[in-house]
Design a protein around this motif. Structure first.
Motif, PDB file in Angstrom:
ATOM      1  N   HIS A 166     -28.437 -33.765 -17.782  1.00 60.41           N
ATOM      2  CA  HIS A 166     -28.109 -32.888 -19.070  1.00 60.41           C
ATOM      3  C   HIS A 166     -27.009 -32.192 -18.658  1.00 60.41           C
ATOM      4  N   ARG A 167     -26.675 -31.547 -17.523  1.00 56.40           N
ATOM      5  CA  ARG A 167     -25.442 -30.885 -17.150  1.00 56.40           C
ATOM      6  C   ARG A 167     -24.365 -31.602 -17.096  1.00 56.40           C
ATOM      7  N   THR A 168     -24.421 -32.863 -16.566  1.00 55.37           N
ATOM      8  CA  THR A 168     -23.295 -33.746 -16.269  1.00 55.37           C
ATOM      9  C   THR A 168     -22.991 -34.348 -17.465  1.00 55.37           C
ATOM     10  N   GLY A 169     -23.810 -34.822 -18.382  1.00 59.11           N
ATOM     11  CA  GLY A 169     -23.500 -35.413 -19.800  1.00 59.11           C
ATOM     12  C   GLY A 169     -22.742 -34.475 -20.460  1.00 59.11           C
ATOM     13  N   THR A 170     -23.591 -33.554 -20.764  1.00 60.13           N
ATOM     14  CA  THR A 170     -22.934 -32.309 -21.610  1.00 60.13           C
ATOM     15  C   THR A 170     -21.543 -31.882 -21.220  1.00 60.13           C
ATOM     16  N   SER A 171     -21.265 -31.696 -20.003  1.00 62.70           N
ATOM     17  CA  SER A 171     -20.088 -31.385 -19.666  1.00 62.70           C
ATOM     18  C   SER A 171     -18.906 -32.477 -19.688  1.00 62.70           C
ATOM     19  N   LEU A 172     -19.125 -33.679 -19.421  1.00 64.84           N
ATOM     20  CA  LEU A 172     -18.371 -34.606 -19.634  1.00 64.84           C
ATOM     21  C   LEU A 172     -18.055 -34.939 -21.119  1.00 64.84           C
ATOM     22  N   ARG A 173     -19.006 -35.107 -22.010  1.00 68.93           N
ATOM     23  CA  ARG A 173     -18.856 -35.238 -23.434  1.00 68.93           C
ATOM     24  C   ARG A 173     -18.056 -34.030 -23.965  1.00 68.93           C
ATOM     25  N   ARG A 174     -18.253 -32.983 -23.623  1.00 70.00           N
ATOM     26  CA  ARG A 174     -17.488 -31.883 -24.053  1.00 70.00           C
ATOM     27  C   ARG A 174     -15.733 -32.034 -23.780  1.00 70.00           C
ATOM     28  N   MET A 175     -15.687 -32.204 -22.475  1.00 65.64           N
ATOM     29  CA  MET A 175     -14.569 -32.497 -22.046  1.00 65.64           C
ATOM     30  C   MET A 175     -13.540 -33.266 -22.469  1.00 65.64           C
ATOM     31  N   ARG A 176     -14.297 -34.584 -22.681  1.00 67.19           N
ATOM     32  CA  ARG A 176     -13.670 -35.929 -23.386  1.00 67.19           C
ATOM     33  C   ARG A 176     -13.420 -35.827 -25.122  1.00 67.19           C
TER      34      ARG A 176
END
Length: 288
Positions: free
Chosen positions: A94-104
């Motif tokens: 959850h943390r990794t996916g959320t962070s990457l998608r927000r960044m992108r």
């Protein structure tokens, strides 16, 4: 030796020592598809072994006839540990996916504000030659700078663009994300960063191979040398990404390696089958 102990030892082996060993087997890069299958099998087997160790201990204790208070306590502790392992995986995902998608998402929005679109490619008015892609479920971007367009020959530019399209088609971002999740989920004394680093190289080698199927190897190598050292934003996949020297060495090897590909694929299947059988066989034996 009890099955839970074997599975626990296997989980530790697959999460740390094995990735360290495989990362030093650089010849694997000559068969990148089989090598990627091996890395993914090892990662999935590590998860199965970690979860299966706890589940096997729970069932072994509860299947005791009769199951005493001590067996119930051990089963509860093993079940709690299994839940913690699963929770760490889910939380890390959850943390990794959320962070990457927000960044992108933020980067795509910024690119859309300042870039000009030419043939489906976002062109930035920048003096440094860059080329990268920003993955997304439906709003991917391929980004190059104006300097890239002027410094690369048409054939070289075509090879670079095909490299980036290959990343997007194969969803290499999801592959890298999965290995990041596993690395963060396992304890530091167990997890090895070798897997994530080697998979980064492999996705670039796979994209290089795809680019060579539609263009020339020399054009791609020449373009990679021109783009060497070019920065790529966090969360993106850049043409001049991981281990450029290693990738050029692989590109120069034009020989097929069918025996290695077959052997590595068989090894991948065996690694994945081992924890699966250790988890499933006791259940089947109990049912029979």
């Amino acid at each position: 030796m009890p099955t839970p102990v074997v599975l626990g030892a296997l989980a530790v082996l697959l999460a740390g020592p094995l990735p360290w060993v495989l990362s030093r087997w650089t010849g694997l890069r000559r068969t990148p598809a089989a090598a990627m299958l091996l890395w993914q099998s090892a990662a999935l087997a590590a998860v199965l072994a970690a979860l299966g160790a706890g589940l096997s201990l729970v069932t072994a204790r509860l299947w005791e006839d009769p199951a005493g208070p001590g067996d119930v306590v051990v089963a509860c502790l093993a079940g709690a540990v299994t839940v913690v392992v699963l929770a760490r995986l889910l939380l890390s995902g959850h943390r990794t996916g959320t962070s990457l998608r927000r960044m992108r998402r933020l980067h795509r929005e910024r690119v859309d504000l300042v870039a000009q679109v030419d043939g489906g490619v976002s062109v930035l008015d920048h003096d440094v030659p860059v080329a990268y892609c920003v993955p997304g479920m439906s709003r991917s971007r391929i980004v190059v700078s104006r300097s890239t367009l002027t410094r690369l020959a048409p054939a070289e530019l075509g090879a670079v663009l095909e490299h980036e399209r290959s990343h997007l088609r194969a969803r290499h971002d999801l592959v890298l994300e999965a290995f990041t999740v596993l690395h963060l989920a396992f304890p530091r004394w167990v997890a090895s960063a070798s897997a994530r680093r080697e998979v980064e190289v492999l996705v670039e080698v796979l994209a290089d191979r795809a680019a060579c199927r539609t263009g020339g190897r020399r054009d791609l190598v020449s373009a990679l040398v021109t783009l060497a050292g070019s920065p790529a934003p966090a969360g993106s996949l850049g043409s001049a990404g991981s281990s450029l020297a290693a990738r050029v060495e692989v590109l120069r090897d034009t020989r097929p390696h069918p025996w290695q590909s077959t052997a590595v694929s068989v090894l991948a299947a065996a690694i994945l089958a081992l924890p699966t059988l250790l988890v499933v066989l006791p259940w089947l034996d109990r049912l029979v």
